[in-house]
Write a protein that holds these residues in place. Structure first.
Motif, PDB file in Angstrom:
ATOM      1  N   LEU A 541      62.541   8.103  26.219  1.00 21.40           N
ATOM      2  CA  LEU A 541      61.502   7.094  26.429  1.00 21.40           C
ATOM      3  C   LEU A 541      62.123   5.714  26.640  1.00 21.40           C
ATOM      4  CD1 LEU A 541      58.366   6.670  26.389  1.00 21.40           C
ATOM      5  CD2 LEU A 541      58.632   6.017  24.003  1.00 21.40           C
ATOM      6  N   LEU A 542      63.127   5.382  25.831  1.00 20.47           N
ATOM      7  CA  LEU A 542      63.786   4.083  25.977  1.00 20.47           C
ATOM      8  C   LEU A 542      64.568   4.001  27.283  1.00 20.47           C
ATOM      9  CD1 LEU A 542      65.006   3.559  22.293  1.00 20.47           C
ATOM     10  CD2 LEU A 542      62.908   2.745  23.383  1.00 20.47           C
ATOM     11  N   ARG A 543      65.130   5.120  27.715  1.00 16.03           N
ATOM     12  CA  ARG A 543      65.835   5.127  28.999  1.00 16.03           C
ATOM     13  C   ARG A 543      64.878   4.910  30.165  1.00 16.03           C
ATOM     14  NH1 ARG A 543      70.204  10.153  28.639  1.00 16.03           N
ATOM     15  NH2 ARG A 543      71.572   9.226  27.060  1.00 16.03           N
ATOM     16  N   VAL A 544      63.709   5.502  30.078  1.00 15.56           N
ATOM     17  CA  VAL A 544      62.709   5.317  31.130  1.00 15.56           C
ATOM     18  C   VAL A 544      62.312   3.851  31.225  1.00 15.56           C
ATOM     19  CG1 VAL A 544      60.329   5.835  31.777  1.00 15.56           C
ATOM     20  CG2 VAL A 544      61.843   7.674  31.045  1.00 15.56           C
ATOM     21  N   VAL A 545      62.133   3.200  30.083  1.00 21.21           N
ATOM     22  CA  VAL A 545      61.774   1.784  30.080  1.00 21.21           C
ATOM     23  C   VAL A 545      62.889   0.954  30.710  1.00 21.21           C
ATOM     24  CG1 VAL A 545      61.301  -0.203  28.606  1.00 21.21           C
ATOM     25  CG2 VAL A 545      60.247   2.003  28.089  1.00 21.21           C
TER      26      VAL A 545
END
Length: 729
Positions: A541-545
């Motif tokens: 999720l943090l990588r997508v952001v």
């Protein structure tokens, strides 16, 4: 052009309550999802009711009750009448979810929050879209465009992209999965690049997820160990979402002869299990590329599940002999067949209970995940039982009174008197007699005779026992003994149930009542939590952001710890605007600062003089900002919940201004217009000379156009023509 963007968090902010938000872009309002929790929280409904009349469109992202559970109530009880946008699988599977939810509660309680008619009315309003199909809004939403993008997680799951006027681009991604699964593709992350505003479901921001291979092995080990020990396995899943991934995976395991599972039964238990599987068979194009290629090449439907038996009641499950695996709804264990089987199987140590999703806090499933089994708990047991004895007699007596009252109301308008003796009145009464007869009576004294009617000639309509062609067709007479499945294997067809005999009279609902009791349940079964939600884990999720790089981000539906993790990561990635609202907050996510919204009054608009300039019309506006003079006090039912006071523009008296010439005139176009007047014009030294050099039109250094020459009749004609090229305000 910059839009004013505000987000009203009705639910799903600062906690794990269902997502429901009002996104306001200028004057247009979107309702983003309309979920309802397992407890049917009415506080959220009160907040939704205040906005219901101002909503212009609804966007639904997934088909489960968490995202659309309150939609039937909003349409049936609150009067929501705007278009609802969703993909085709959400339309189909969402109906199955709501039918199953209604029936599950109706089986054990007097559920009256919505009816099946409300469900149908809500889904009739849905505009079905395909992925990447853009739709332009109309009216107040002119310039807005919505596009559904694949989200993974569930069949037809959607990430919504909303394009606003100018460079505003809003992405609403409450639940998505970037990884490919057995029956679904992942989210298209590259389509989410550089939005102006991202509304992100951040529940998993701090969640460390186990690898899929380890989760599958854990599920397989639990199933094999339990079945070989003579026990049964209850897998708590949903109705038509994540259950498709589980059913496809387990059917593949049952097909593997080396697994040894063929000797055991695999069951799917819900009120709509047959319809769910049939809909899944017809929606292969919405599934993963692997399944689509297999279907196009070998014509093998991945949801022609050979080993999955479809059940619609607990009695069908108990009639199935031997150890078995049952996929039952619902995953929260608050209602439905999963709760019924839990009450039956939990006290036996040889059984296993598999929880596949973290449901809302306060549910039985969440309690088992956090506190585990091997204990005794008190549960409220609700069930519907048939009426017996005195209660049944009282119910039947009330039904008779209703019938008698109906007969009296129908015959109340028919007079028992007649103007002529011997006249028979023909009228239809409720019952089995259609012709009444009246006995002649003689008048006594000065009073009219009471001419009573008695029914004669009993009438009973016999129902036809044949169809339009003179014969009743029995499907079981034409049933094939065997069929060939999608993979070429021959299997027996279960005998078709005998056709139901059409009753001669309408069968009324079986008289019953709902009883509630508190029971102590000793949980001795093996309780396992195997996460199969199909959502992005925290690291991904943090990588997508970081990859999407939104200019502003709003973290939704997450606890404080997850929101803190997300905020810290966004600061490290250089995302300056990060909002972490709480339930009930209003977020002003307008990109530009010092932008305010004002009302234009009728007195102001009536004094404006419009001038045409090409395809547009312009006017000079002289006004002052002031409080609205006729602003009514806000009552309790006002739809505007924002704390900002909307100002108005009032005419400014006595304000003078110099005339402004608006347009960019080309001398070549001006020459053509002058030629239509019959005047000669030639270019000389960068100027346009007219009338044998007596007039000249030249462009000055500041870009303006100047007319020079001798005052004459031609001068005034050319000046008037020159003025016509501008919008003078």
């Amino acid at each position: 052009m910059t839009s004013i963007i505000k987000l009203h968090c009705l639910s799903g902010a600062g906690d794990e309550s269902p997502p429901c938000y009002v996104l306001q872009i200028d004057e247009f309002k979107f309702l983003l999802d309309c979920g309802w929790d397992e407890k049917f929280d009415m506080d959220f409904i009160k907040e939704l009711k205040r906005h219901i009349n101002s909503i212009d469109a609804v966007l639904i992202s997934h088909s489960d009750p968490l995202h659309l559970g309150a939609l039937p109530y909003a349409v049936g009880k609150l009067g929501l009448n705007c278009p609802i946008y969703a993909t085709l699988p959400i339309y189909k599977m969402g109906q199955m979810f709501m039918y199953d939810l209604y029936q599950a509660h109706r089986n054990v309680s007097e559920f009256d929050l919505f009816t099946l008619d409300d469900v149908d009315a809500a889904f009739d309003r849905i505009v079905q879209l395909k992925y990447n199909q853009s739709v332009d809004m109309k009216g107040k939403g002119l310039g807005l465009r919505i596009t559904p993008l694949p989200a993974g997680h569930s069949l037809g799951g959607t990430v919504w992209r909303i394009a606003a006027p100018g460079e505003e681009d809003i992405v609403y991604a409450p639940d998505f999965n970037h990884k490919k699964e057995r029956h679904l593709n992942g989210c298209e992350i590259e389509r989410l690049m550089r939005p102006s505003l991202m509304l992100l479901g951040a529940m998993n921001a701090d969640y460390v997820q186990q690898r899929r291979r380890l989760r599958d092995e854990k599920l397989m080990t639990t199933i094999l160990t339990t079945l070989r020990g003579g026990g049964c396995v209850l897998v708590c899943s949903d109705t038509a979402g994540r259950v498709l991934e589980l059913a496809h995976m387990l059917d593949q395991l049952w097909r593997n002869k080396d697994s040894g599972l063929v000797a055991y039964s695999l069951l799917l238990l819900s009120n709509v299990s047959y319809n769910v599987v049939e809909f899944a068979k017809s929606q292969i194009e919405w599934m993963s590329d692997k399944l689509t290629r297999a279907f196009e090449g070998a014509r093998s439907n991945p949801f022609a599940l050979r080993h999955l038996q479809l059940c619609h009641s607990v009695a069908e499950v108990t009639r199935t002999p031997g150890p078995k695996v049952v996929l039952a709804s619902f995953p929260d264990l608050e209602a439905g067949f999963a709760r019924d089987l839990f009450l039956l199987w939990a006290p036996h140590p040889q059984n296993s209970i598999v929880l596949t999703a973290r449901t809302s806090p306060g549910t039985l499933a969440r309690d088992l995940i956090e506190n585990g089994g091997e204990r005794t708990i008190e549960l409220t047991v609700r069930r519907r039982v048939r009426l017996e004895g005195a209660e049944l007699e009282e119910f039947l007596q009330q039904q008779r009174l209703k019938v008698n009252n109906t007969v009296k109301e129908e015959t109340a308008g028919i007079s028992s008197d007649s103007d002529s003796d011997g006249e028979l009145e023909m009228w239809v009464v409720t019952g089995r007699h259609d012709i009444p007869v009246r006995h002649d009576t003689r008048p006594t004294g000065c009073f009219k005779s009471n001419k009573r009617h008695h029914a004669m000639y009993p009438f009973h309509e016999e129902r036809s026992r044949a169809d339009d062609y003179g014969e009743v067709i029995k499907p079981e007479d034409y049933r094939l003994a065997e069929i060939v499945d999608a993979e070429g294997e021959i299997r027996d067809v279960p005998p078709a149930p005998p056709p139901k005999q059409e009753p001669e009279e309408e069968i009324t609902e079986i008289p019953s009542k709902c009883v509630t009791s508190v029971r102590e349940v000793a949980i001795k079964a093996n309780v396992q939590y195997i996460e199969l939600e199909g959502r992005c884990d925290g690291e991904s999720l943090l990588r997508v952001v970081a990859q999407a790089k939104p200019r502003a981000l709003v973290g939704l539906r997450a606890q404080d710890r997850a929101l803190a993790t997300l905020s810290k990561h966004c600061q490290a990635e250089g995302i300056e605007k990060v909002f972490t609202p709480q339930r009930g907050d209003v977020i002003d996510a307008t990109t530009e600062s010092h932008i305010y919204q004002v009302k234009l009054t009728d007195s102001l608009m009536s004094d404006i003089v419009w001038r045409k300039a090409g395809d547009a019309e312009l006017a000079w506006l002289s006004a002052v900002v002031a409080a609205r003079p006729h602003q009514r006090e806000t009552d309790a039912t006002a739809e505007d919940t924002s704390s900002d006071v909307v100002m108005s523009l009032e005419p400014a008296a006595g304000v003078a201004h110099a005339a402004s010439f608006i347009n960019s005139v080309r001398l070549s176009e001006l020459r053509a217009a002058i030629a239509k007047l019959g005047l000669s014009a030639e270019f000389s030294g960068g100027a346009l000379e007219l009338c044998n050099g007596t007039l000249a039109i030249r462009r000055l250094e500041n870009g303006r156009v100047a007319l020079e020459g001798v005052l004459s009749e031609e001068y005034y004609k050319v000046r008037e023509l020159l003025y016509d090229q501008f919008a003078i305000v």
